[in-house]
Design a protein around this motif. Structure first.
Motif, PDB file in Angstrom:
ATOM      1  N   TYR A 143     -15.986  -1.463  -6.633  1.00 13.66           N
ATOM      2  CA  TYR A 143     -15.975  -1.720  -5.210  1.00 13.66           C
ATOM      3  C   TYR A 143     -16.155  -3.182  -5.373  1.00 13.66           C
ATOM      4  O   TYR A 143     -15.382  -4.230  -4.469  1.00 13.66           O
ATOM      5  CB  TYR A 143     -17.185  -1.214  -5.022  1.00 13.66           C
ATOM      6  CG  TYR A 143     -17.243  -1.373  -3.487  1.00 13.66           C
ATOM      7  CD1 TYR A 143     -16.451  -1.150  -2.394  1.00 13.66           C
ATOM      8  CD2 TYR A 143     -18.222  -2.645  -3.187  1.00 13.66           C
ATOM      9  CE1 TYR A 143     -16.635  -1.515  -1.156  1.00 13.66           C
ATOM     10  CE2 TYR A 143     -18.512  -2.731  -1.736  1.00 13.66           C
ATOM     11  CZ  TYR A 143     -17.560  -2.354  -0.601  1.00 13.66           C
ATOM     12  OH  TYR A 143     -17.762  -2.760   0.563  1.00 13.66           O
ATOM     13  N   GLU A 144     -17.042  -3.982  -5.996  1.00 14.21           N
ATOM     14  CA  GLU A 144     -17.268  -5.371  -5.896  1.00 14.21           C
ATOM     15  C   GLU A 144     -16.015  -6.204  -6.512  1.00 14.21           C
ATOM     16  O   GLU A 144     -15.854  -7.062  -5.966  1.00 14.21           O
ATOM     17  CB  GLU A 144     -18.544  -5.656  -6.902  1.00 14.21           C
ATOM     18  CG  GLU A 144     -19.727  -5.305  -6.329  1.00 14.21           C
ATOM     19  CD  GLU A 144     -20.269  -5.505  -4.730  1.00 14.21           C
ATOM     20  OE1 GLU A 144     -19.829  -6.828  -4.617  1.00 14.21           O
ATOM     21  OE2 GLU A 144     -20.838  -4.981  -4.036  1.00 14.21           O
ATOM     22  N   ASN A 145     -15.427  -5.556  -7.693  1.00 16.32           N
ATOM     23  CA  ASN A 145     -14.443  -6.223  -7.918  1.00 16.32           C
ATOM     24  C   ASN A 145     -13.099  -6.106  -7.083  1.00 16.32           C
ATOM     25  O   ASN A 145     -12.291  -7.303  -6.801  1.00 16.32           O
ATOM     26  CB  ASN A 145     -13.955  -5.491  -9.379  1.00 16.32           C
ATOM     27  CG  ASN A 145     -13.010  -6.384 -10.395  1.00 16.32           C
ATOM     28  OD1 ASN A 145     -11.968  -6.974  -9.955  1.00 16.32           O
ATOM     29  ND2 ASN A 145     -13.321  -6.143 -11.503  1.00 16.32           N
ATOM     30  N   LEU A 146     -13.044  -5.035  -6.313  1.00 18.88           N
ATOM     31  CA  LEU A 146     -12.145  -5.231  -5.319  1.00 18.88           C
ATOM     32  C   LEU A 146     -12.307  -5.936  -4.159  1.00 18.88           C
ATOM     33  O   LEU A 146     -11.373  -6.689  -3.341  1.00 18.88           O
ATOM     34  CB  LEU A 146     -11.801  -3.801  -4.796  1.00 18.88           C
ATOM     35  CG  LEU A 146     -11.236  -2.694  -5.756  1.00 18.88           C
ATOM     36  CD1 LEU A 146     -11.485  -1.035  -5.067  1.00 18.88           C
ATOM     37  CD2 LEU A 146      -9.818  -2.940  -5.792  1.00 18.88           C
ATOM     38  N   VAL A 147     -13.532  -6.235  -3.637  1.00 15.01           N
ATOM     39  CA  VAL A 147     -13.884  -6.987  -2.572  1.00 15.01           C
ATOM     40  C   VAL A 147     -13.516  -8.431  -3.137  1.00 15.01           C
ATOM     41  O   VAL A 147     -12.976  -9.238  -2.159  1.00 15.01           O
ATOM     42  CB  VAL A 147     -15.350  -6.884  -2.310  1.00 15.01           C
ATOM     43  CG1 VAL A 147     -16.007  -8.091  -1.390  1.00 15.01           C
ATOM     44  CG2 VAL A 147     -15.673  -5.439  -1.788  1.00 15.01           C
ATOM     45  N   GLN A 148     -13.736  -8.774  -4.424  1.00 16.04           N
ATOM     46  CA  GLN A 148     -13.350 -10.201  -4.823  1.00 16.04           C
ATOM     47  C   GLN A 148     -11.887 -10.384  -4.568  1.00 16.04           C
ATOM     48  O   GLN A 148     -11.276 -11.482  -4.488  1.00 16.04           O
ATOM     49  CB  GLN A 148     -14.199 -10.528  -6.027  1.00 16.04           C
ATOM     50  CG  GLN A 148     -15.352 -10.473  -6.439  1.00 16.04           C
ATOM     51  CD  GLN A 148     -15.992 -10.552  -8.016  1.00 16.04           C
ATOM     52  OE1 GLN A 148     -14.893 -10.780  -8.552  1.00 16.04           O
ATOM     53  NE2 GLN A 148     -17.049 -10.365  -8.073  1.00 16.04           N
ATOM     54  N   LYS A 149     -11.246  -9.290  -4.793  1.00 15.30           N
ATOM     55  CA  LYS A 149      -9.703  -9.551  -4.901  1.00 15.30           C
ATOM     56  C   LYS A 149      -9.131  -9.385  -3.616  1.00 15.30           C
ATOM     57  O   LYS A 149      -8.192 -10.275  -3.059  1.00 15.30           O
ATOM     58  CB  LYS A 149      -9.159  -8.135  -5.635  1.00 15.30           C
ATOM     59  CG  LYS A 149      -7.551  -8.216  -5.825  1.00 15.30           C
ATOM     60  CD  LYS A 149      -7.239  -9.010  -7.117  1.00 15.30           C
ATOM     61  CE  LYS A 149      -5.591  -8.985  -7.242  1.00 15.30           C
ATOM     62  NZ  LYS A 149      -5.251  -9.772  -8.367  1.00 15.30           N
ATOM     63  N   LEU A 150      -9.629  -8.464  -2.779  1.00 18.09           N
ATOM     64  CA  LEU A 150      -8.978  -8.009  -1.490  1.00 18.09           C
ATOM     65  C   LEU A 150      -9.776  -8.708  -0.230  1.00 18.09           C
ATOM     66  O   LEU A 150      -9.041  -8.639   0.765  1.00 18.09           O
ATOM     67  CB  LEU A 150      -8.570  -6.745  -1.205  1.00 18.09           C
ATOM     68  CG  LEU A 150      -8.042  -5.917  -2.451  1.00 18.09           C
ATOM     69  CD1 LEU A 150      -7.946  -4.447  -2.015  1.00 18.09           C
ATOM     70  CD2 LEU A 150      -6.391  -6.601  -2.344  1.00 18.09           C
ATOM     71  N   GLY A 151     -10.928  -9.189  -0.720  1.00 13.30           N
ATOM     72  CA  GLY A 151     -11.940  -9.356   0.614  1.00 13.30           C
ATOM     73  C   GLY A 151     -12.189  -8.081   0.957  1.00 13.30           C
ATOM     74  O   GLY A 151     -11.928  -7.024   0.783  1.00 13.30           O
ATOM     75  N   LEU A 152     -13.468  -8.218   2.044  1.00 11.47           N
ATOM     76  CA  LEU A 152     -14.306  -6.937   2.737  1.00 11.47           C
ATOM     77  C   LEU A 152     -13.319  -6.100   3.323  1.00 11.47           C
ATOM     78  O   LEU A 152     -13.426  -4.888   3.008  1.00 11.47           O
ATOM     79  CB  LEU A 152     -15.472  -7.296   3.166  1.00 11.47           C
ATOM     80  CG  LEU A 152     -16.457  -6.086   3.575  1.00 11.47           C
ATOM     81  CD1 LEU A 152     -16.984  -5.521   2.477  1.00 11.47           C
ATOM     82  CD2 LEU A 152     -17.511  -6.826   4.521  1.00 11.47           C
ATOM     83  N   SER A 153     -12.461  -6.636   4.235  1.00 15.16           N
ATOM     84  CA  SER A 153     -12.091  -5.873   5.070  1.00 15.16           C
ATOM     85  C   SER A 153     -10.726  -5.281   4.529  1.00 15.16           C
ATOM     86  O   SER A 153     -10.433  -3.897   4.827  1.00 15.16           O
ATOM     87  CB  SER A 153     -11.420  -6.598   6.340  1.00 15.16           C
ATOM     88  OG  SER A 153     -10.788  -7.785   6.015  1.00 15.16           O
TER      89      SER A 153
END
Length: 362
Positions: A143-153
């Protein structure tokens, strides 16, 4: 130049998040799988000390590659078959991609581990499987990895439409059924209540990290698996009804907990599959489903092919399609296919409050 660079970055992120819309057969952007050997697609291959492995013949004999992959099955398992239903590639085993970038996680990840349970059993403390608690921890890092890649929204948009599949509990029930120590420490009801409570807290963690659509498989009639039948003191090779009763008790607790969780977290949706009822019907009326053998494992040695596990030295049945069980614990691909068909398109007799086809449209 700065504005152009920003626009390019925005378009790349937008394309990553929205790309699933362009694949007509793809019903959801991603599928994340948690659980035990019923849905493990090879995580245990990466556990050096684990004895719970299936990366050797005759496992995989009916897999497309004809090779063992770490699946405890003759071919594809439920995780593969459900991915096919929603138009996705099989989610890769987390331990095979954990060092890669977020692009590896865009269509989901499989955290399931053979031998895993809701509780951290002895084999799990020895590193022989990845318990559910650790699987959820791994997901939180994804999840944290995805947030770094895509942003929170962007991450929340992706995850809100994704499926979170949970197939777990059978090993905990078998542990209790076979342990006088556990039985001395708690009654069956107390043990099951703690299973459900522990699972509830882990589901809350998944919710906090973006999970919104859940697929749950209840425990099957595990007293009827070949390993349990051969423990019967009579010669009838009948099901262990006390173990089955434990599974029923757990399923009732699980269903109640899910309804409570839905009322408290209204934005979640779920499909609960009554594995017990469906598999019990197959065992009681095998001919209707195309099976001729419901007691013995296809692959193994000894009584019901369940004294010795499915090893390279074991014998295996020539036609896997007529056996309900592949080895002493696990169903054949044919059985898994029937179960997944019902999970996906089943009536309210087996799926509650909706099936997976309905869940993906919510």
């Amino acid at each position: 130049m700065g504005d152009n660079a920003f626009l390019l970055s925005f378009l790349i992120v937008f394309a990553l998040v929205s790309s699933f819309k362009f694949a007509k057969a793809q019903m959801v952007p991603a599928m994340f799988v948690f659980g035990d050997s019923l849905v493990d697609v090879g995580n245990n291959n990466y556990l050096p000390v684990s004895v719970a492995k299936a990366d050797f013949p005759h496992n995989g004999i009916d897999f497309p590659t004809k090779k063992a992959t770490g699946r405890f099955c003759n071919g594809k398992n439920a995780a593969d078959l459900l991915a096919q239903k929603v138009g996705l590639p099989t989610s890769p085993p987390y331990l095979s991609v954990s060092q890669k970038n977020a692009s590896s996680f865009m269509t989901g990840v499989n955290f399931a581990s053979g031998g895993a349970g809701i509780f951290n059993g002895k084999d799990q403390s020895l590193g022989q499987s990845v318990p559910l608690t650790k699987q959820v921890g791994y997901y939180e890092s994804v999840y944290e990895n995805l947030v770094q890649k895509l942003g929170l929204s962007g991450t929340q948009k992706l995850l809100s439409k994704s499926l979170f599949v949970v197939v777990v509990g059978g090993n905990d029930l078998l542990d209790y059924s076979g342990s006088s120590d556990l039985q001395k420490k708690s009654t069956p009801q107390q043990y099951v209540d703690l299973m459900v409570l522990t699972l509830k807290e882990l589901l809350k963690r998944l919710y906090t990290s973006g999970a919104r659509k859940f697929v749950f498989s209840g425990a099957g009639p595990i007293g009827c698996i070949p390993s349990q039948r051969i423990k019967n003191q009579t010669d009838k090779e009948s099901c262990n009804e006390s173990t089955n009763a434990l599974a029923v008790t757990y399923n009732e607790g699980l269903k109640s907990m899910l309804q409570e969780l839905k009322s408290n977290l209204n934005v979640i949706s779920y499909s609960y599959f009554d594995t017990y009822a469906m598999l019990h019907n197959i065992i009681q009326d095998p001919g209707t489903y195309g099976f001729t053998e419901v007691k013995a494992a296809c692959c193994g040695l000894g009584k019901l092919n369940a004294k010795i596990p499915c090893l390279p030295i074991s014998k295996y049945c020539p036609d896997r399609r007529n056996h309900v069980f592949w080895d002493l614990y696990h169903p054949t691909e044919a059985t898994a296919g029937i179960l997944v068909d019902s999970i996906f398109d089943g009536t309210s007799q087996y799926t509650f409050p909706m099936n997976v086809r309905q869940l993906v449209t919510v």
